[in-house]
Enzyme design. Structure first.
Site, mmCIF file in Angstrom:
data_model
loop_
_atom_site.group_PDB
_atom_site.id
_atom_site.type_symbol
_atom_site.label_atom_id
_atom_site.label_comp_id
_atom_site.label_asym_id
_atom_site.label_seq_id
_atom_site.Cartn_x
_atom_site.Cartn_y
_atom_site.Cartn_z
ATOM 1 N N ASN A 9 0.922 -1.237 0.029
ATOM 2 C CA ASN A 9 -0.108 0.059 0.264
ATOM 3 C C ASN A 9 0.849 1.302 0.028
ATOM 4 O O ASN A 9 1.437 1.516 1.138
ATOM 5 C CB ASN A 9 -0.922 0.034 1.272
ATOM 6 C CG ASN A 9 -1.646 1.264 1.480
ATOM 7 O OD1 ASN A 9 -1.657 1.970 0.358
ATOM 8 N ND2 ASN A 9 -2.609 1.260 2.524
ATOM 9 N N LYS A 11 0.076 4.245 -0.131
ATOM 10 C CA LYS A 11 -0.537 5.584 0.501
ATOM 11 C C LYS A 11 -0.512 6.808 -0.491
ATOM 12 O O LYS A 11 -0.263 6.341 -1.504
ATOM 13 C CB LYS A 11 0.068 5.540 1.966
ATOM 14 C CG LYS A 11 0.000 4.271 2.440
ATOM 15 C CD LYS A 11 0.024 4.529 4.333
ATOM 16 C CE LYS A 11 0.085 3.090 4.959
ATOM 17 N NZ LYS A 11 -0.046 3.335 6.335
ATOM 18 N N HIS A 94 -9.263 1.066 5.251
ATOM 19 C CA HIS A 94 -8.220 1.402 5.702
ATOM 20 C C HIS A 94 -8.270 2.389 7.081
ATOM 21 O O HIS A 94 -9.118 3.436 6.758
ATOM 22 C CB HIS A 94 -7.183 1.807 4.839
ATOM 23 C CG HIS A 94 -5.713 2.015 5.218
ATOM 24 N ND1 HIS A 94 -5.426 2.898 6.294
ATOM 25 C CD2 HIS A 94 -4.719 1.134 5.023
ATOM 26 C CE1 HIS A 94 -4.033 2.385 6.464
ATOM 27 N NE2 HIS A 94 -3.542 1.293 5.932
ATOM 28 N N GLU A 96 -6.730 4.944 8.031
ATOM 29 C CA GLU A 96 -6.612 6.067 7.796
ATOM 30 C C GLU A 96 -7.806 6.836 6.883
ATOM 31 O O GLU A 96 -8.016 7.780 7.052
ATOM 32 C CB GLU A 96 -5.305 6.191 6.864
ATOM 33 C CG GLU A 96 -4.015 6.020 7.737
ATOM 34 C CD GLU A 96 -2.895 5.555 6.817
ATOM 35 O OE1 GLU A 96 -2.796 5.464 5.478
ATOM 36 O OE2 GLU A 96 -2.005 5.096 7.345
ATOM 37 N N GLU A 164 -5.149 -4.713 10.635
ATOM 38 C CA GLU A 164 -4.458 -3.816 10.705
ATOM 39 C C GLU A 164 -4.555 -3.145 12.288
ATOM 40 O O GLU A 164 -5.204 -2.138 12.101
ATOM 41 C CB GLU A 164 -4.288 -2.885 9.783
ATOM 42 C CG GLU A 164 -3.911 -3.354 8.390
ATOM 43 C CD GLU A 164 -3.355 -2.374 7.398
ATOM 44 O OE1 GLU A 164 -2.455 -2.708 6.777
ATOM 45 O OE2 GLU A 164 -3.738 -1.338 7.434
ATOM 46 N N GLY A 170 2.448 2.334 10.723
ATOM 47 C CA GLY A 170 3.574 3.395 10.673
ATOM 48 C C GLY A 170 4.192 3.842 11.900
ATOM 49 O O GLY A 170 4.900 4.877 12.005
ATOM 50 N N SER A 210 3.562 -1.972 10.351
ATOM 51 C CA SER A 210 5.155 -1.977 10.693
ATOM 52 C C SER A 210 5.657 -3.250 10.207
ATOM 53 O O SER A 210 6.694 -3.763 10.875
ATOM 54 C CB SER A 210 5.446 -1.796 12.104
ATOM 55 O OG SER A 210 4.995 -0.384 12.234
#
Ligand code: 13P
Length: 256
Positions: A9, A11, A94, A96, A164, A170, A210
């Site tokens: 991904n 992003k 996701h 985010e 996730e 991250g 991560s």
């Protein structure tokens, strides 16, 4: 036996020309690795160009989001019909998107339905926040997200789930292999309850958060984990190649 899947991904990273450079770095190495499904998910604006570059490649293409309406006056949005011409996979839900773009479970549910209707393969993300994790609510959060995302969906053939945990994205603080495996086992159980054991056993469930070349083995050695959804490390060709290569090697041992 589920074929492992490693998805990158990207992003909101890479211009079109940077995407071209990264694909050209990745492609020769990725194409030598078999028995792993390799997917890259660049930004929308690079999909058409990357699709061209991946002709005759075994590396497959995915998008990072879609809008649930097929077409119309939705300025700035991209629909399942548009994506179906360009790519095979689409990441949905996701964290985010949930966090910064106010995507709720009902919206994610509509997106899953739109993707499946258009023949796209959703990579459906679920995962809990740190506070939820610390309060011992991981199981209920993940179960709830899954049930709501799949409400009214009769058939999930082609869907991949991804666990996730938000605290691991991250942050450099990945879950442990055991932690991830336990939640993924729960996700498989929920899928079994909703769609039956055969579907649960056929559905791939990834870990994301991560993942690097250094900790790949920890996850892929777990029986329930079918691959990884990789963020930061998917932008570095050597890292991503190493993750895919290690996945192939580990699964080779599993099947021998
Ligand atoms: P990182 O690998 O950068 O933690 O991101 C994970 C992720 O969000 C993949 O979708």
């Amino acid at each position: 036996m589920r074929i492992p899947l490693i998805a990158g991904n990207w992003k909101m990273n890479t211009t079109v020309s940077e995407a071209v450079t990264l694909v050209n770095e990745l492609r020769p190495g990725l194409d030598t690795i078999q028995n792993v499904d390799k997917v890259i998910c660049p930004p929308f604006v690079s999909l058409a160009k990357v699709k061209e570059l991946l002709q005759k490649s075994t590396t497959r293409l995915g998008a990072q989001n879609l809008y649930f309406e097929e077409k119309g006056a939705y300025t700035g949005e991209v629909s399942s019909l548009m994506l179906a011409e360009l790519c095979e996979f689409v990441i949905i839900g996701h964290s985010e998107r949930r966090q910064y773009f106010n995507e709720t479970d009902p919206i994610i549910n509509k997106k899953v339905k739109a993707a499946l209707k258009a023949g796209l393969k959703p990579i459906l993300c679920v995962g809990e926040k740190l506070t939820e994790n610390e309060a011992g609510r991981t199981e209920s959060i993940v179960t709830g997200q899954l049930e709501l995302a799949l409400a009214g969906v009769d058939n999930i053939d082609g869907l991949t789930a991804a666990y996730e945990p938000i605290w691991a994205i991250g942050t450099g603080k990945a879950a442990s292999g055991k932690q991830a495996n336990d939640v993924i086992a729960l996700i498989r159980w929920v899928i079994g309850r909703l769609y039956g054991e055969k579907t649960a056993q056929a559905t791939r469930i990834l870990y994301g958060g991560s993942v690097t070349a250094t900790n790949t083995a920890e996850f892929l050695n777990q029986p329930e984990i079918d691959g990884a959804l990789v963020g930061g490390a998917s932008l570095k060709a050597d890292q991503f190649l190493s993750i895919v290569r290690q996945t192939a090697e580990i699964r080779d041992l599993f099947t021998r």
